[in-house]
Write a protein that holds these residues in place. Structure first.
Motif, PDB file in Angstrom:
ATOM      1  N   TYR A  43       0.855  -1.185   0.000  1.00  0.00           N
ATOM      2  CA  TYR A  43       0.000   0.000   0.000  1.00  0.00           C
ATOM      3  C   TYR A  43       0.889   1.233   0.000  1.00  0.00           C
ATOM      4  CZ  TYR A  43      -4.010   2.904   1.346  1.00  0.00           C
ATOM      5  OH  TYR A  43      -5.007   3.841   1.381  1.00  0.00           O
ATOM      6  N   LEU A  44       0.598   2.146  -0.896  1.00  0.00           N
ATOM      7  CA  LEU A  44       1.337   3.406  -0.982  1.00  0.00           C
ATOM      8  C   LEU A  44       0.438   4.450  -1.625  1.00  0.00           C
ATOM      9  CD1 LEU A  44       4.199   4.788  -0.664  1.00  0.00           C
ATOM     10  CD2 LEU A  44       4.547   4.207  -3.069  1.00  0.00           C
ATOM     11  N   ASN A  45       0.366   5.599  -1.022  1.00  0.00           N
ATOM     12  CA  ASN A  45      -0.416   6.717  -1.580  1.00  0.00           C
ATOM     13  C   ASN A  45      -1.852   6.319  -1.907  1.00  0.00           C
ATOM     14  OD1 ASN A  45       1.879   8.347  -1.415  1.00  0.00           O
ATOM     15  ND2 ASN A  45       2.536   7.758  -3.472  1.00  0.00           N
ATOM     16  N   ARG A  46      -2.500   5.650  -0.965  1.00  0.00           N
ATOM     17  CA  ARG A  46      -3.899   5.222  -1.089  1.00  0.00           C
ATOM     18  C   ARG A  46      -4.132   4.279  -2.267  1.00  0.00           C
ATOM     19  NH1 ARG A  46      -7.001  10.773   0.191  1.00  0.00           N
ATOM     20  NH2 ARG A  46      -6.705  10.969  -2.037  1.00  0.00           N
ATOM     21  N   GLN A  47      -3.087   3.569  -2.655  1.00  0.00           N
ATOM     22  CA  GLN A  47      -3.167   2.639  -3.772  1.00  0.00           C
ATOM     23  C   GLN A  47      -2.677   1.265  -3.304  1.00  0.00           C
ATOM     24  OE1 GLN A  47      -0.380   3.316  -7.105  1.00  0.00           O
ATOM     25  NE2 GLN A  47      -2.153   3.210  -8.445  1.00  0.00           N
ATOM     26  N   ILE A  48      -3.428   0.215  -3.648  1.00  0.00           N
ATOM     27  CA  ILE A  48      -2.970  -1.146  -3.375  1.00  0.00           C
ATOM     28  C   ILE A  48      -2.157  -1.611  -4.579  1.00  0.00           C
ATOM     29  CG2 ILE A  48      -3.638  -3.559  -3.045  1.00  0.00           C
ATOM     30  CD1 ILE A  48      -6.006  -2.619  -1.410  1.00  0.00           C
ATOM     31  N   ALA A  80      -6.430 -10.571  -7.127  1.00  0.00           N
ATOM     32  CA  ALA A  80      -6.510  -9.160  -6.755  1.00  0.00           C
ATOM     33  C   ALA A  80      -7.969  -8.717  -6.605  1.00  0.00           C
ATOM     34  CB  ALA A  80      -5.796  -8.295  -7.802  1.00  0.00           C
ATOM     35  N   ASN A  81      -8.819  -9.161  -7.516  1.00  0.00           N
ATOM     36  CA  ASN A  81     -10.243  -8.816  -7.421  1.00  0.00           C
ATOM     37  C   ASN A  81     -10.840  -9.308  -6.114  1.00  0.00           C
ATOM     38  OD1 ASN A  81     -10.339  -7.434  -9.868  1.00  0.00           O
ATOM     39  ND2 ASN A  81     -10.953  -9.246 -11.020  1.00  0.00           N
ATOM     40  N   GLU A  82     -10.482 -10.520  -5.707  1.00  0.00           N
ATOM     41  CA  GLU A  82     -10.967 -11.066  -4.438  1.00  0.00           C
ATOM     42  C   GLU A  82     -10.436 -10.248  -3.267  1.00  0.00           C
ATOM     43  OE1 GLU A  82     -12.942 -13.618  -1.740  1.00  0.00           O
ATOM     44  OE2 GLU A  82     -13.225 -13.245  -3.877  1.00  0.00           O
ATOM     45  N   TYR A  83      -9.157  -9.908  -3.312  1.00  0.00           N
ATOM     46  CA  TYR A  83      -8.542  -9.138  -2.227  1.00  0.00           C
ATOM     47  C   TYR A  83      -9.204  -7.765  -2.104  1.00  0.00           C
ATOM     48  CZ  TYR A  83      -4.887  -7.477   0.907  1.00  0.00           C
ATOM     49  OH  TYR A  83      -4.201  -6.987   1.993  1.00  0.00           O
ATOM     50  N   ILE A  84      -9.431  -7.109  -3.220  1.00  0.00           N
ATOM     51  CA  ILE A  84     -10.067  -5.784  -3.235  1.00  0.00           C
ATOM     52  C   ILE A  84     -11.451  -5.862  -2.611  1.00  0.00           C
ATOM     53  CG2 ILE A  84     -11.064  -4.031  -4.763  1.00  0.00           C
ATOM     54  CD1 ILE A  84      -8.668  -4.744  -6.683  1.00  0.00           C
ATOM     55  N   LEU A  86     -12.566  -8.217  -0.479  1.00  0.00           N
ATOM     56  CA  LEU A  86     -12.433  -8.514   0.951  1.00  0.00           C
ATOM     57  C   LEU A  86     -12.059  -7.281   1.764  1.00  0.00           C
ATOM     58  CD1 LEU A  86     -10.544 -11.937   0.883  1.00  0.00           C
ATOM     59  CD2 LEU A  86     -12.875 -11.523   1.713  1.00  0.00           C
ATOM     60  N   MET A  87     -11.191  -6.451   1.206  1.00  0.00           N
ATOM     61  CA  MET A  87     -10.719  -5.255   1.908  1.00  0.00           C
ATOM     62  C   MET A  87     -11.635  -4.048   1.683  1.00  0.00           C
ATOM     63  SD  MET A  87      -8.259  -6.485   3.435  1.00  0.00           S
ATOM     64  CE  MET A  87      -6.951  -5.466   4.016  1.00  0.00           C
ATOM     65  N   ASN A  88     -12.627  -4.213   0.813  1.00  0.00           N
ATOM     66  CA  ASN A  88     -13.532  -3.121   0.456  1.00  0.00           C
ATOM     67  C   ASN A  88     -12.743  -1.890   0.016  1.00  0.00           C
ATOM     68  OD1 ASN A  88     -16.046  -1.950   0.022  1.00  0.00           O
ATOM     69  ND2 ASN A  88     -16.119  -1.090   2.086  1.00  0.00           N
ATOM     70  N   HIS A  89     -11.725  -2.130  -0.798  1.00  0.00           N
ATOM     71  CA  HIS A  89     -10.868  -1.045  -1.288  1.00  0.00           C
ATOM     72  C   HIS A  89     -11.567  -0.321  -2.437  1.00  0.00           C
ATOM     73  CE1 HIS A  89      -7.235   1.132  -2.273  1.00  0.00           C
ATOM     74  NE2 HIS A  89      -7.285   0.686  -3.509  1.00  0.00           N
ATOM     75  N   GLN A  90     -11.696   0.985  -2.310  1.00  0.00           N
ATOM     76  CA  GLN A  90     -12.384   1.786  -3.321  1.00  0.00           C
ATOM     77  C   GLN A  90     -11.423   2.600  -4.183  1.00  0.00           C
ATOM     78  OE1 GLN A  90     -15.787   1.479  -3.659  1.00  0.00           O
ATOM     79  NE2 GLN A  90     -15.594  -0.051  -2.056  1.00  0.00           N
ATOM     80  N   GLY A  91     -10.132   2.514  -3.882  1.00  0.00           N
ATOM     81  CA  GLY A  91      -9.159   3.351  -4.582  1.00  0.00           C
ATOM     82  C   GLY A  91      -8.509   2.657  -5.764  1.00  0.00           C
ATOM     83  N   GLU A  92      -7.400   3.227  -6.171  1.00  0.00           N
ATOM     84  CA  GLU A  92      -6.642   2.729  -7.314  1.00  0.00           C
ATOM     85  C   GLU A  92      -5.850   1.478  -6.943  1.00  0.00           C
ATOM     86  OE1 GLU A  92      -6.458   4.137 -10.511  1.00  0.00           O
ATOM     87  OE2 GLU A  92      -8.151   5.353  -9.804  1.00  0.00           O
ATOM     88  N   ILE A  93      -5.548   0.691  -7.962  1.00  0.00           N
ATOM     89  CA  ILE A  93      -4.658  -0.462  -7.804  1.00  0.00           C
ATOM     90  C   ILE A  93      -3.650  -0.447  -8.938  1.00  0.00           C
ATOM     91  CG2 ILE A  93      -6.455  -1.853  -6.708  1.00  0.00           C
ATOM     92  CD1 ILE A  93      -6.395  -3.521  -9.401  1.00  0.00           C
ATOM     93  N   ARG A  94      -2.593  -1.243  -8.782  1.00  0.00           N
ATOM     94  CA  ARG A  94      -1.677  -1.461  -9.896  1.00  0.00           C
ATOM     95  C   ARG A  94      -0.955  -2.791  -9.682  1.00  0.00           C
ATOM     96  NH1 ARG A  94       2.616   2.733  -7.834  1.00  0.00           N
ATOM     97  NH2 ARG A  94       4.315   1.297  -7.416  1.00  0.00           N
ATOM     98  N   PHE A  95      -0.352  -3.253 -10.747  1.00  0.00           N
ATOM     99  CA  PHE A  95       0.395  -4.501 -10.732  1.00  0.00           C
ATOM    100  C   PHE A  95       1.852  -4.187 -11.061  1.00  0.00           C
ATOM    101  CE2 PHE A  95      -3.955  -5.640 -11.577  1.00  0.00           C
ATOM    102  CZ  PHE A  95      -4.155  -6.785 -10.810  1.00  0.00           C
ATOM    103  N   ASP A  96       2.748  -4.559 -10.155  1.00  0.00           N
ATOM    104  CA  ASP A  96       4.181  -4.337 -10.338  1.00  0.00           C
ATOM    105  C   ASP A  96       4.904  -5.675 -10.434  1.00  0.00           C
ATOM    106  OD1 ASP A  96       3.500  -1.686  -9.873  1.00  0.00           O
ATOM    107  OD2 ASP A  96       4.858  -1.422  -8.177  1.00  0.00           O
ATOM    108  N   ILE A  97       6.080  -5.622 -11.020  1.00  0.00           N
ATOM    109  CA  ILE A  97       6.988  -6.766 -11.017  1.00  0.00           C
ATOM    110  C   ILE A  97       8.298  -6.295 -10.408  1.00  0.00           C
ATOM    111  CG2 ILE A  97       8.323  -8.402 -12.419  1.00  0.00           C
ATOM    112  CD1 ILE A  97       6.112  -8.152 -14.566  1.00  0.00           C
ATOM    113  N   ILE A  98       8.837  -7.108  -9.519  1.00  0.00           N
ATOM    114  CA  ILE A  98      10.187  -6.858  -9.027  1.00  0.00           C
ATOM    115  C   ILE A  98      11.049  -8.022  -9.481  1.00  0.00           C
ATOM    116  CG2 ILE A  98      11.691  -6.650  -7.013  1.00  0.00           C
ATOM    117  CD1 ILE A  98       9.560  -5.029  -5.673  1.00  0.00           C
ATOM    118  N   SER A  99      12.091  -7.676 -10.207  1.00  0.00           N
ATOM    119  CA  SER A  99      13.033  -8.633 -10.763  1.00  0.00           C
ATOM    120  C   SER A  99      14.306  -8.587  -9.930  1.00  0.00           C
ATOM    121  CB  SER A  99      13.312  -8.214 -12.213  1.00  0.00           C
ATOM    122  OG  SER A  99      14.490  -8.784 -12.704  1.00  0.00           O
TER     123      SER A  99
END
Length: 121
Positions: A43-48, A80-84, A86-99
């Protein structure tokens, strides 16, 4: 545990430390829904941010991030849809990769790819 599993755990630890150092709050690790697992949920800046960590000891078969297949992206989207929900998240999301890439001397480089993909609906 197999050595490739050890390498993966080591990579996830490095990724987690990188994220925390950069102000991310770790919400969950290795979160599973059905057949899908999300390595890190942050979580960062109101974004999951849903993070896939890929760790390799060689680029002989490609860069670590090249191994996040379309099927993996789809599984992450479903989880991610399930997690959102469950958490009732109404904000932005994004998908990152760390290599995380290790060399023969056990040194590593890390690449954080923000907004790496957006699964199609």
């Amino acid at each position: 545990m197999a050595s490739h599993n050890d390498l993966g755990v080591k990579g996830e630890t490095i990724a987690k430390e990188h994220l925390e150092k950069n102000g991310y709050e770790i919400l969950d690790e290795n979160w599973v829904h059905g057949k899908a697992e999300i390595d890190l949920i942050t979580y960062l800046n109101r974004q999951i941010i849903f993070v896939e960590v890929k760790t390799r000891s060689s680029t002989a078969f490609g860069l670590p991030e090249d191994f996040v297949s379309d099927a993996k992206q789809k599984q992450m989207e479903l989880a991610a849809n399930e997690y959102i929900e469950l958490m009732n998240h109404q904000g932005e999301i994004r998908f990152d990769i760390i290599s995380v890439l290790f060399d023969k001397q056990n040194n590593h480089t890390i690449k954080h790819i923000e907004d790496a993909f957006w699964p199609e609906n």
